[in-house]
Design a protein around this motif. Sequence first.
Motif, PDB file in Angstrom:
ATOM      1  N   LEU A  75      20.250  12.825  11.976  1.00 28.35           N
ATOM      2  CA  LEU A  75      21.524  12.139  11.764  1.00 28.35           C
ATOM      3  C   LEU A  75      21.508  10.742  12.389  1.00 28.35           C
ATOM      4  CD1 LEU A  75      24.073  15.038  12.378  1.00 28.35           C
ATOM      5  CD2 LEU A  75      23.643  13.863  10.212  1.00 28.35           C
ATOM      6  N   GLY A  76      20.912  10.623  13.578  1.00 29.23           N
ATOM      7  CA  GLY A  76      20.823   9.312  14.213  1.00 29.23           C
ATOM      8  C   GLY A  76      20.013   8.336  13.382  1.00 29.23           C
ATOM      9  N   LEU A  77      18.866   8.804  12.869  1.00 30.71           N
ATOM     10  CA  LEU A  77      18.034   7.953  12.019  1.00 30.71           C
ATOM     11  C   LEU A  77      18.775   7.574  10.747  1.00 30.71           C
ATOM     12  CD1 LEU A  77      15.294   6.627  11.496  1.00 30.71           C
ATOM     13  CD2 LEU A  77      14.521   8.797  10.506  1.00 30.71           C
ATOM     14  N   ALA A  78      19.504   8.520  10.161  1.00 35.43           N
ATOM     15  CA  ALA A  78      20.273   8.236   8.943  1.00 35.43           C
ATOM     16  C   ALA A  78      21.346   7.185   9.205  1.00 35.43           C
ATOM     17  CB  ALA A  78      20.896   9.525   8.407  1.00 35.43           C
ATOM     18  N   CYS A  79      21.982   7.240  10.371  1.00 37.15           N
ATOM     19  CA  CYS A  79      22.999   6.238  10.724  1.00 37.15           C
ATOM     20  C   CYS A  79      22.393   4.837  10.768  1.00 37.15           C
ATOM     21  CB  CYS A  79      23.617   6.576  12.079  1.00 37.15           C
ATOM     22  SG  CYS A  79      24.701   8.008  12.081  1.00 37.15           S
ATOM     23  N   VAL A  80      21.229   4.701  11.403  1.00 37.26           N
ATOM     24  CA  VAL A  80      20.585   3.390  11.517  1.00 37.26           C
ATOM     25  C   VAL A  80      20.164   2.875  10.147  1.00 37.26           C
ATOM     26  CG1 VAL A  80      18.619   2.152  12.490  1.00 37.26           C
ATOM     27  CG2 VAL A  80      19.827   3.845  13.881  1.00 37.26           C
ATOM     28  N   VAL A  81      19.592   3.749   9.327  1.00 34.62           N
ATOM     29  CA  VAL A  81      19.160   3.342   7.985  1.00 34.62           C
ATOM     30  C   VAL A  81      20.358   2.885   7.153  1.00 34.62           C
ATOM     31  CG1 VAL A  81      18.175   4.168   5.809  1.00 34.62           C
ATOM     32  CG2 VAL A  81      17.091   4.775   7.979  1.00 34.62           C
ATOM     33  N   LEU A 114      25.098   1.664  20.837  1.00 32.92           N
ATOM     34  CA  LEU A 114      26.215   2.356  21.479  1.00 32.92           C
ATOM     35  C   LEU A 114      26.391   3.794  21.009  1.00 32.92           C
ATOM     36  CD1 LEU A 114      28.397   1.740  23.577  1.00 32.92           C
ATOM     37  CD2 LEU A 114      29.909   1.035  21.710  1.00 32.92           C
ATOM     38  N   VAL A 115      25.830   4.128  19.850  1.00 35.27           N
ATOM     39  CA  VAL A 115      25.978   5.493  19.336  1.00 35.27           C
ATOM     40  C   VAL A 115      24.638   6.238  19.336  1.00 35.27           C
ATOM     41  CG1 VAL A 115      26.637   6.908  17.354  1.00 35.27           C
ATOM     42  CG2 VAL A 115      27.995   4.896  17.938  1.00 35.27           C
ATOM     43  N   VAL A 116      23.665   5.738  18.568  1.00 34.38           N
ATOM     44  CA  VAL A 116      22.443   6.517  18.340  1.00 34.38           C
ATOM     45  C   VAL A 116      21.569   6.596  19.587  1.00 34.38           C
ATOM     46  CG1 VAL A 116      20.340   6.688  16.973  1.00 34.38           C
ATOM     47  CG2 VAL A 116      22.487   6.013  15.873  1.00 34.38           C
ATOM     48  N   LEU A 117      21.171   5.448  20.149  1.00 31.63           N
ATOM     49  CA  LEU A 117      20.329   5.491  21.349  1.00 31.63           C
ATOM     50  C   LEU A 117      21.065   6.132  22.520  1.00 31.63           C
ATOM     51  CD1 LEU A 117      18.348   2.114  21.422  1.00 31.63           C
ATOM     52  CD2 LEU A 117      17.498   4.424  20.986  1.00 31.63           C
ATOM     53  N   TYR A 118      22.355   5.887  22.603  1.00 33.99           N
ATOM     54  CA  TYR A 118      23.155   6.518  23.658  1.00 33.99           C
ATOM     55  C   TYR A 118      23.100   8.044  23.524  1.00 33.99           C
ATOM     56  CZ  TYR A 118      27.115   7.542  26.715  1.00 33.99           C
ATOM     57  OH  TYR A 118      27.912   8.040  27.720  1.00 33.99           O
ATOM     58  N   HIS A 142      15.458   8.410  30.825  1.00 37.44           N
ATOM     59  CA  HIS A 142      16.901   8.494  30.568  1.00 37.44           C
ATOM     60  C   HIS A 142      17.581   7.166  30.921  1.00 37.44           C
ATOM     61  CE1 HIS A 142      20.993  10.137  30.522  1.00 37.44           C
ATOM     62  NE2 HIS A 142      21.157   9.650  31.741  1.00 37.44           N
ATOM     63  N   ALA A 143      17.269   6.642  32.105  1.00 33.39           N
ATOM     64  CA  ALA A 143      17.864   5.381  32.532  1.00 33.39           C
ATOM     65  C   ALA A 143      17.443   4.232  31.621  1.00 33.39           C
ATOM     66  CB  ALA A 143      17.477   5.084  33.981  1.00 33.39           C
ATOM     67  N   ALA A 144      16.173   4.245  31.182  1.00 33.38           N
ATOM     68  CA  ALA A 144      15.688   3.169  30.316  1.00 33.38           C
ATOM     69  C   ALA A 144      16.351   3.208  28.949  1.00 33.38           C
ATOM     70  CB  ALA A 144      14.168   3.276  30.166  1.00 33.38           C
ATOM     71  N   LEU A 145      16.478   4.398  28.365  1.00 35.08           N
ATOM     72  CA  LEU A 145      17.152   4.520  27.071  1.00 35.08           C
ATOM     73  C   LEU A 145      18.603   4.037  27.156  1.00 35.08           C
ATOM     74  CD1 LEU A 145      15.903   7.959  25.664  1.00 35.08           C
ATOM     75  CD2 LEU A 145      15.496   5.689  24.704  1.00 35.08           C
ATOM     76  N   MET A 146      19.272   4.415  28.236  1.00 32.42           N
ATOM     77  CA  MET A 146      20.652   3.989  28.399  1.00 32.42           C
ATOM     78  C   MET A 146      20.749   2.482  28.630  1.00 32.42           C
ATOM     79  SD  MET A 146      22.484   6.469  27.777  1.00 32.42           S
ATOM     80  CE  MET A 146      22.880   8.199  27.877  1.00 32.42           C
ATOM     81  N   LEU A 147      19.798   1.914  29.346  1.00 37.18           N
ATOM     82  CA  LEU A 147      19.813   0.468  29.569  1.00 37.18           C
ATOM     83  C   LEU A 147      19.575  -0.291  28.262  1.00 37.18           C
ATOM     84  CD1 LEU A 147      20.002  -1.912  31.497  1.00 37.18           C
ATOM     85  CD2 LEU A 147      17.540  -1.659  31.936  1.00 37.18           C
ATOM     86  N   ILE A 148      18.628   0.172  27.449  1.00 41.19           N
ATOM     87  CA  ILE A 148      18.395  -0.458  26.148  1.00 41.19           C
ATOM     88  C   ILE A 148      19.637  -0.349  25.272  1.00 41.19           C
ATOM     89  CG2 ILE A 148      17.032  -0.315  24.023  1.00 41.19           C
ATOM     90  CD1 ILE A 148      14.696   0.668  25.743  1.00 41.19           C
ATOM     91  N   SER A 149      20.258   0.817  25.310  1.00 38.11           N
ATOM     92  CA  SER A 149      21.496   1.022  24.552  1.00 38.11           C
ATOM     93  C   SER A 149      22.580   0.042  24.998  1.00 38.11           C
ATOM     94  CB  SER A 149      21.982   2.468  24.740  1.00 38.11           C
ATOM     95  OG  SER A 149      23.260   2.653  24.198  1.00 38.11           O
ATOM     96  N   LEU A 150      22.710  -0.152  26.305  1.00 36.92           N
ATOM     97  CA  LEU A 150      23.712  -1.067  26.837  1.00 36.92           C
ATOM     98  C   LEU A 150      23.411  -2.514  26.445  1.00 36.92           C
ATOM     99  CD1 LEU A 150      26.212  -1.565  28.601  1.00 36.92           C
ATOM    100  CD2 LEU A 150      24.692  -1.604  30.596  1.00 36.92           C
ATOM    101  N   ILE A 151      22.150  -2.902  26.518  1.00 39.72           N
ATOM    102  CA  ILE A 151      21.766  -4.269  26.157  1.00 39.72           C
ATOM    103  C   ILE A 151      22.059  -4.543  24.679  1.00 39.72           C
ATOM    104  CG2 ILE A 151      19.797  -5.821  25.866  1.00 39.72           C
ATOM    105  CD1 ILE A 151      18.609  -4.569  28.402  1.00 39.72           C
ATOM    106  N   LEU A 152      21.713  -3.597  23.804  1.00 37.74           N
ATOM    107  CA  LEU A 152      22.001  -3.769  22.379  1.00 37.74           C
ATOM    108  C   LEU A 152      23.507  -3.866  22.128  1.00 37.74           C
ATOM    109  CD1 LEU A 152      19.440  -1.322  20.688  1.00 37.74           C
ATOM    110  CD2 LEU A 152      19.292  -3.810  20.938  1.00 37.74           C
TER     111      LEU A 152
END
Length: 306
Positions: A75-81, A114-118, A142-152
């Motif tokens: 579902l996350g991949l489908a959202c991005v596509v 804010l949605v998929v990577l989070y 976990h911290a890195a994924l959340m940081l990338i999500s926040l930056i995006l």
Amino acid sequence: MQQSGTQSPSCTGSYPSVSECFPLGSLSTAACGSETAPMPQKGEASTQGCPQLADPFKMRSTVNFYLCYLLCLALGLACVVCVCLWNSRWRGGFAWDGSALQFNWHPVLMVTGLVVLYGYGAVLYRVPLTWGQNKLPWKLLHAALMLISLILSILGLYAVFNFHNANKIANLYSLHSWIGIAAVALFAVQWAVGFAGFLLPCSPVLLRKLLKPAHVWLGGSILLLSVAACISGINEKLFFVLKANLRGAEPYSNLPAEAVLGNSLGALIVAFGLVVLNILSNIKWQRPDSRPQDMAYTPLLQEEND
């Protein structure tokens, strides 16, 4: 874990650990994954089976988790596509020049970050493959994924603010913008407090115990706000651009192809959020050392290989 007494003939060597028996559904270190199995007494043979004799309910729980997790990934991949397809094919593509093409970065970055990577970062600890290992790499991931999500997410906000300012459009006047700003602001606070509370070695144990329930609750709340911001933003954008005009454009009410794609994207985002919340709320799918009865966290620089 060593056991006294005669060993079951179906096991070899010592009694298997919880992680060897089955990663999900076990809330204690009882032999072969049983939650309530008593320890075998001296001179008494164990009646607990090995992994191949595991409780079928635990097997079903594991299968259900992986099905749910694969659905989450899909579902996350489908959202991005879908969001990339919408803005590249129907909205003209991308640029960073203050034009409408710059605005197109906003939905792509917000949905992706804010949605998929989070959501992916939130369910990381639930994956049984991460159990029974050193927790430090998974904390950092976990911290890195959340940081990338926040930056995006911050880049997505910058894209829309810069576009509005370049075209003399008011900022922060809609409910969509209020919810989105609240979600990103809370996310920034959540990440900073989480890093300071759970990773820094100077953080006291009592503080970590107090922070954990709030950290978990706020994490789910941010996801709900993110989903609400995205679906309201999609609907708002479709109302703005799908209007009847002299060039023959179809209005939103006629449900043209772009409207179908936009509505489908919103439905996918809602489904993704519900699947993530389902994974997070199921206590059987929590990492054993993160369950309510074991709320003590080891700081980053004191992590042990256990």
